[in-house]
Design a protein around this motif. Structure first.
Motif, PDB file in Angstrom:
ATOM      1  N   GLN A   1      -0.886   9.589 -18.213  1.00 54.57           N
ATOM      2  CA  GLN A   1       0.353  10.344 -17.789  1.00 54.57           C
ATOM      3  C   GLN A   1       1.710   9.680 -17.986  1.00 54.57           C
ATOM      4  OE1 GLN A   1      -1.022  11.169 -14.104  1.00 54.57           O
ATOM      5  NE2 GLN A   1       0.760  10.379 -12.985  1.00 54.57           N
ATOM      6  N   ILE A   2       1.535   8.258 -18.043  1.00 56.34           N
ATOM      7  CA  ILE A   2       2.686   7.461 -18.141  1.00 56.34           C
ATOM      8  C   ILE A   2       3.530   7.664 -19.351  1.00 56.34           C
ATOM      9  CG2 ILE A   2       3.811   5.195 -18.252  1.00 56.34           C
ATOM     10  CD1 ILE A   2       2.428   5.853 -15.490  1.00 56.34           C
TER      11      ILE A   2
ATOM     12  N   GLU B   1       0.668  -1.179  -0.103  1.00 57.62           N
ATOM     13  CA  GLU B   1      -0.214  -0.061   0.090  1.00 57.62           C
ATOM     14  C   GLU B   1       0.781   1.232   0.072  1.00 57.62           C
ATOM     15  OE1 GLU B   1      -3.229   2.133   3.058  1.00 57.62           O
ATOM     16  OE2 GLU B   1      -2.619  -0.057   3.006  1.00 57.62           O
ATOM     17  N   PHE B   2       0.762   2.105  -0.980  1.00 62.53           N
ATOM     18  CA  PHE B   2       1.494   3.192  -1.111  1.00 62.53           C
ATOM     19  C   PHE B   2       0.748   4.592  -1.617  1.00 62.53           C
ATOM     20  CE2 PHE B   2       2.588   1.486  -5.131  1.00 62.53           C
ATOM     21  CZ  PHE B   2       2.873   2.625  -5.756  1.00 62.53           C
ATOM     22  N   CYS B   3       1.189   5.480  -0.900  1.00 67.24           N
ATOM     23  CA  CYS B   3       0.862   6.853  -1.461  1.00 67.24           C
ATOM     24  C   CYS B   3       2.059   7.850  -1.215  1.00 67.24           C
ATOM     25  CB  CYS B   3      -0.487   7.187  -0.570  1.00 67.24           C
ATOM     26  SG  CYS B   3      -0.891   9.245  -1.055  1.00 67.24           S
ATOM     27  N   ALA B   4       2.539   8.341  -2.432  1.00 64.26           N
ATOM     28  CA  ALA B   4       3.740   8.990  -2.453  1.00 64.26           C
ATOM     29  C   ALA B   4       3.637  10.043  -3.491  1.00 64.26           C
ATOM     30  CB  ALA B   4       4.834   8.134  -2.880  1.00 64.26           C
ATOM     31  N   PRO B   5       2.857  11.342  -3.380  1.00 60.17           N
ATOM     32  CA  PRO B   5       2.734  12.208  -4.236  1.00 60.17           C
ATOM     33  C   PRO B   5       3.689  12.695  -4.823  1.00 60.17           C
ATOM     34  CG  PRO B   5       2.151  13.148  -1.894  1.00 60.17           C
ATOM     35  CD  PRO B   5       2.744  11.679  -1.703  1.00 60.17           C
TER      36      PRO B   5
ATOM     37  N   LEU C   1       2.596  12.731 -10.169  1.00 54.28           N
ATOM     38  CA  LEU C   1       3.948  12.907 -11.044  1.00 54.28           C
ATOM     39  C   LEU C   1       4.339  11.668 -11.531  1.00 54.28           C
ATOM     40  CD1 LEU C   1       5.819  15.103  -8.353  1.00 54.28           C
ATOM     41  CD2 LEU C   1       4.323  15.773 -10.529  1.00 54.28           C
ATOM     42  N   LEU C   2       3.615  10.447 -11.349  1.00 50.97           N
ATOM     43  CA  LEU C   2       4.052   9.092 -11.780  1.00 50.97           C
ATOM     44  C   LEU C   2       4.265   9.210 -13.326  1.00 50.97           C
ATOM     45  CD1 LEU C   2       4.573   6.119 -11.078  1.00 50.97           C
ATOM     46  CD2 LEU C   2       2.365   5.614 -11.744  1.00 50.97           C
TER      47      LEU C   2
END
Length: 116
Positions: free
Chosen positions: A105-106, A53-57, A78-79
């Motif tokens: 966006q990739i 589980e991750f959330c990294a803006p 920003l991914l």
């Protein structure tokens, strides 16, 4: 390393986290606060990993090579690069599914799938 979010909160300048063959990790939670600078998350062959589980803006790249896991992701505005390694196409498709809303966006998408 069960409670990785507390560990990461002590490393606000961390930009690149690479986990390689860490069989002690079962459930990994990487919840980055807005102050965390995590831009690159790489997870390779952590065989005991069951969920991530991750959330990294500020995350720009995510690389995952390993077993089928439960994957829950938060906001990743920003991914730009996604690199997935899997033993078969069904597994790669399962790992890709949570990123479906970010595919537009990739900029770089890499799939490494072993053919039968």
């Amino acid at each position: 390393m069960e409670n990785s979010s507390n560990t990461l909160s002590n490393c606000p300048n961390l930009e690149h986290l690479r986990l390689f063959c860490l069989d002690q990790i079962v459930n990994l939670n990487v919840s980055a606060s807005s102050s965390l600078q995590l831009k690159h998350l790489d997870i390779f062959q952590c065989k005991s990993l069951e969920s991530l589980e991750f959330c990294a803006p500020k995350l720009v790249t995510f690389k995952y090579f390993g077993n089928l896991i439960r994957l829950s992701i938060g906001s990743l505005p920003l991914l730009a690069e996604l690199d997935i390694g899997a033993s078969h196409f069904h597994q790669a498709k399962f790992v890709l599914a949570p990123f479906s809303s970010y595919l537009s966006q990739i900029e770089t998408l890499k799939l490494h799938v072993r053919l039968p």
